[in-house]
Design an enzyme around this catalytic site. Structure first.
Site, PDB file in Angstrom:
ATOM      1  N   GLU A   1       0.810  -1.235   0.000  1.00 27.25           N
ATOM      2  CA  GLU A   1       0.000   0.000   0.000  1.00 27.25           C
ATOM      3  C   GLU A   1       0.833   1.269   0.000  1.00 27.25           C
ATOM      4  OE1 GLU A   1      -2.914  -0.116   3.143  1.00 27.25           O
ATOM      5  OE2 GLU A   1      -4.276  -1.291   1.914  1.00 27.25           O
TER       6      GLU A   1
ATOM      7  N   GLU B   1      -6.752  -7.414  -0.878  1.00 23.71           N
ATOM      8  CA  GLU B   1      -7.247  -7.439   0.508  1.00 23.71           C
ATOM      9  C   GLU B   1      -8.676  -6.960   0.467  1.00 23.71           C
ATOM     10  OE1 GLU B   1      -4.983  -5.203   3.400  1.00 23.71           O
ATOM     11  OE2 GLU B   1      -3.084  -5.908   2.581  1.00 23.71           O
TER      12      GLU B   1
END
Ligand code: GAL
Length: 955
Positions: free
Chosen positions: A191, A281
């Site tokens: 991320e 995710e």
């Protein structure tokens, strides 16, 4: 002129429809190895399209490799075909130059266990992983030794991660799919923002892509939102993915259910249309923070329950995602110093598989979804045709009662086979109302049908989503015309095209298909079922009315078997993969790669595996001993060659059901056992004081002198005399660190100011010689009101001063872990330690510091690793280790607490025998009977492993 404009108009219209549908049925193939390709639709492994259906599992959070197969069995049994795994650099590379893949740090053991289970792996080795772990997975030596900004192209940071990634490559290359292993992708870092991280990503990617590395799987990334990160430009990865936590991670109001996000599909079409749509995710629960009012995992499990899975996961399918990973599928335990300060020991996550490895209702819903995906290869290559809110001409919803807009449909179609997938949900995704409607579909015959034709409606419960199928193939030669019933299993058993449908017993369901073969049983018209063969040409419509419970064969012949069960009944079913015996295929146990053989088994808590040898079927699995002690009834749909059955090696007799059905039944007997649970409150406890550091005769001459005047931790000392008192600078980063500041008293010392930094919810107690002064503490209430550093004045009682002599300020500091790094700040270099020290008069002559024995460079416990211990005297002596001789210690009841009425540190030790009966898996936990509120902290060591930290007033 007129003519020309007439010509231009249709050309533009044609171009418009061409742009909108340019990829329908077309693919943009990218090849990584002969075994691994992808296009705009899906991953293609060994020439087969797959829907990557994956769950997140951090093996380091279950530090017992022999239990990993248990989790993998459970994941596999729910129909998943993959796991996603973070590797933790801080554990694998605990000291500069040391790479440790032993024990629970092993990747090769995980790869082998996953391969045997038949699961693919997306490896996510960081270097930075976030994951609610200390420093987001970075080693503590890195957070203190690297001067430059982390996660940049800085040379010292590059030198720190390069050997680690090289070691990851070394462990992984033989285990890629091209070498017969389970690894199919590797994620770069975690991320990150491309503007900041692009060049850094490019460096990591260059290492993987160096032909010498032997890595040939796609490199991926997980964008935290619809931010277009790393799709193109510097540091771009091969396969982009986007994380989604639609219910958020901070439970401010758990009764509010966020609606679904509508933009996924359009975003994918704009962002990376030549790649398959990947959700690395997708929320399956949430982490939980310190604080007496923290949410608690059962509440998180409720917010992300089976209804959430139904609506949100099917919505992700509706966005045409073909790779989905649920974070977390099994959370586990953030034991030792694994947690960052925002979470406590349990990382249960409210997940489908609990921390204690038990299965929940969320697991059952995932199993129903997983079995559908596994049964539906046609679903791997679908084009997104449209939704209720776009200009979808077919797929109109026809209300059959209130409300007037009862449902929302997304239509996905496989153009190679014609199969249609109509994903329906409530129009208002948060609605709790029931809704009923019919759906306009176009089927293979080109005919427009408003389905169901006989049943009154398709029904949706509040917060329920379903896939209605048209022209759906099952087995080798059968095809459904349409089904409003859900599909649990579609495939071949015993060479017979087998379809197992299900639906809620309070709803109506309908399937239309061409029944073929010589029927051995056909459902009769009665109060529950209606068979209509004159409505559509060469098609039979079978309607299931509401109220039916159980399992029933709708139709059985020498060619087809069609079963229906209500949702409660189907929930007890399993379809274990049956690998060919003695196969040399490394993927023998992978569904649709090594085998398409299965049996359908209803009843048990879990079916792990099935083997057919000759005429015997051997099932291995688990029964729920807490409520199945009277025996478990079992229902079996298996090849006719199977004449006998064993359950975990014990014979189970099989009975045929009436009317010649292939369904057989049996009963597994369980033996009632009583599991003795030790009562630790009544156990014989031994006690020893663990704070000799405040005694007059304590000798700290072998402690480390804390005399640095420079640090790489980018936070200046708050005040002091130039000495830097950050524990990590001396090798002592986590758990308890002790400080001793010496000064010669003149008699005019009245107070000492101390600024102590231990992370959210930390605490530290302070002594002058043997006199307790006070405890200072931070705070965290569910990650709000965070205090990670305090600055306080401690009064020095005159009668405790040793005038003209050496005096010592002893600080026992409980650290809560190191912060996670946000992109572009150095939070992960937290200044844990004493950030300020000042006597009201005079100076400290010397500061000494002690953490775990050996610090991060020379800690002796290589088995449990760098994050297990801290620096308490008892830990330094090994009192927490099994077998330590406590015979000279005094006996003391644990509920009596510490002898001192003020403050102190003590070790309580007891031993107990669990004497578990063989072959029972008994989840156990420590239960504290006292109410929350007492200001003490406890580390719980089980056989030397620090498996729990209790802050008795915070959680
Ligand atoms: C994601 C992150 C994961 C984890 C998760 C929350 O943003 O990638 O590592 O922190 O949030 O549990």
């Amino acid at each position: 002129m007129k003519l020309i404009s007439l010509i231009i108009f249709p050309v533009c219209a044609w171009m418009l429809s061409f742009t909108l549908q340019r990829t329908l049925g077309q693919s943009t193939l990218k090849t990584f190895s002969p075994d691994l390709q992808f296009d705009n639709y899906s991953l293609i492994l060994k020439d087969q399209r797959i829907f990557l259906h994956s769950g997140e599992f951090h093996t380091f959070r279950l530090p017992v490799p022999s239990l990993w197969p248990d989790i993998l069995d459970k994941i596999k049994a729910a129909g998943f075909n993959a796991i996603s795994v973070y590797a933790h650099m801080g554990l694998i590379n605990p000291s500069p130059g040391v790479m440790d893949f032993d024990g629970y740090r092993s990747l090769s053991a995980l790869y082998e266990a996953a391969r045997l289970a038949g699961l693919w792996i997306v490896l996510r080795p960081g270097p930075y992983i976030n994951g609610e772990t200390t420093a987001g997975g970075l080693p503590h030596w890195v957070t203190s030794q690297i001067r430059s900004e982390l996660r940049t192209t800085a040379a010292d940071w590059n030198a720190a991660w390069t050997p680690y990634i090289q070691a990851i490559i070394g462990q992984t290359k033989q285990s890629q799919i091209s070498n017969g292993g389970p690894v199919i992708a590797i994620q770069i870092d975690n991320e990150y923002d491309q503007e900041e991280g692009g060049p850094y990503f490019a460096e990591i990617e260059a290492l993987y892509r160096d032909p010498q590395s032997g890595i040939d799987v796609p490199l991926t990334h997980n964008d935290p939102g619809m931010l277009n990160a790393f799709i193109n430009g510097t540091g771009a990865v091969d396969l982009y993915g986007m994380d989604a936590y639609p219910q958020g991670l901070v439970a401010s109001n758990l009764s509010i259910w966020n609606p679904i996000e509508m933009g996924y599909h359009t975003y994918h079409e704009e962002a990376n249309p030549s790649q398959p749509w990947y959700s690395p995710e997708f929320q399956s629960g949430a982490f939980d923070g310190w604080g007496p009012d923290a949410t608690g995992y059962e509440d998180w499990r409720a917010v992300t329950d089976a209804d959430f899975e139904s609506v949100f996961y099917l919505h992700t399918w509706a966005s045409n995602a073909k790779l989905v990973n649920y974070y977390m599928l099994y959370g586990g335990t953030s034991w030792g110093a694994l947690p960052y300060p925002g979470v406590y020991t349990s990382y249960d996550y409210g997940a489908a598989i609990t921390e204690a490895r038990t299965l929940t209702k969320k697991y059952t819903e995932l199993k129903l979804q997983g079995m559908f995906l596994r049964s539906s290869p046609e679903f791997c290559k679908t084009d997104w045709i449209g939704t209720t809110s776009s200009n979808l001409t077919e797929g109109a919803i026809v209300p059959t009662g209130p409300p007037s807009s009862p449902a929302f449909v997304t239509f996905l179609k496989n153009f190679d086979t014609g199969a249609g997938f109509w994903i329906v949900r409530q129009n208002d995704s948060t609605s709790l109302a029931l809704s009923s409607f019919k759906l306009n579909v176009t089927t293979s015959g080109g005919e427009r049908l408003t389905i169901p034709l006989i049943a009154s409606s398709i029904d949706l419960d509040g917060r329920e989503s379903k896939v209605v199928t048209t022209d759906y193939a099952f087995g080798s030669k059968s095809r459904i015309l349409y089904s409003t019933a859900s599909i649990f299993f579609a495939g071949s058993i015993d060479g017979i095209d087998t379809l197992f449908l299900y639906g809620d017993s309070n709803q109506e369901h309908e399937v239309a298909l061409d029944l073929s073969g010589n029927a051995t049983s056909t459902i009769k018209n009665d109060t529950h079922f209606q068979l209509s063969s004159n409505v559509l040409p060469s098609t039979t419509i079978i309607t299931v009315k509401s109220g039916f419970q159980g399992l029933i064969p709708l139709y059985e012949s020498n060619i087809q078997s069609i079963f229906f069960a209500d949702k409660d009944t189907v929930s007890t079913f399993w379809a274990p993969t049956i690998a060919p015996t003695n196969s040399s295929d490394p993927f023998a146990n992978y569904w649709s790669f090594g085998t398409n053989e299965t049996v359908l088994v209803g009843g048990p808590y879990l079916v792990r595996s099935a083997v057919i040898t000759g005429t015997e079927l051997a099932l291995r699995g688990d029964l729920n001993a807490s409520n199945e002690l009277q025996g478990t009834s079992l229902t079996l749909i298996a090849p006719t060659i199977v004449h006998s059955l064993t359950w975990n090696g014990e014979r189970v007799s099989l009975e045929s059901t009436e009317n010649g059905s292939r369904i057989r039944t049996g009963r597994i007997s369980n033996t009632k056992v009583s599991i003795p649970v030790p009562d630790l409150a009544k156990a014989a406890w031994k006690f020893n004081d663990s704070l000799p550091e405040v005694q007059a005769d304590f000798d700290d001459s072998d402690w480390v002198v804390a005399n640095h005047t420079t640090t790489n931790i980018p936070f200046p000392m708050y005040y002091g005399d130039g000495r830097i008192l950050y524990g990590c600078d001396y090798g002592f980063c986590e758990n308890v660190v002790l400080w001793r500041g010496h000064f010669n008293a003149t008699g005019s010392e009245k107070s000492v100011n101390l600024s102590i930094n231990g992370g959210a919810a930390f605490a530290a107690s302070v002594w002058l010689n043997d006199k307790f002064l006070n405890t200072t503490f931070g705070n965290s209430t569910n990650n709000a009101n965070v205090i990670e550093e305090t600055d306080e004045k401690f009064d020095l009682p005159t009668n405790a001063l040793l005038v003209g002599q050496d005096n010592v300020i002893t600080i026992v500091q409980d650290n809560m872990g190191i912060n996670e790094a946000k992109p572009v700040n150095d939070d992960a270099k937290s200044p844990r330690g004493i950030r300020g020290f000042q006597l009201n008069t005079g100076n400290f002559t010397e500061w000494k510091v002690q953490g775990k024995v050996g610090g991060y460079a020379n800690y002796p416990d290589k088995v449990r690793g760098v994050l297990n211990e801290g620096g308490l005297f008892g830990e330094r002596q090994g009192w927490h280790l099994p077998g330590f001789n406590t015979s000279s210690w005094i006996s003391r009841n644990i509920s009596a607490g510490l002898p001192s009425s003020e403050a102190g540190v003590g070790f309580f030790v007891t031993t107990f025998d669990l004497s578990m009966p063989k072959s029972y898996d008994v989840p156990m936990s420590f239960t504290f009977l006292e109410p929350m509120g007492q200001p003490y902290r406890m580390y719980i060591f089980v056989n030397g492993w620090m498996m729990g930290k209790r802050v008795a007033n915070l959680g």
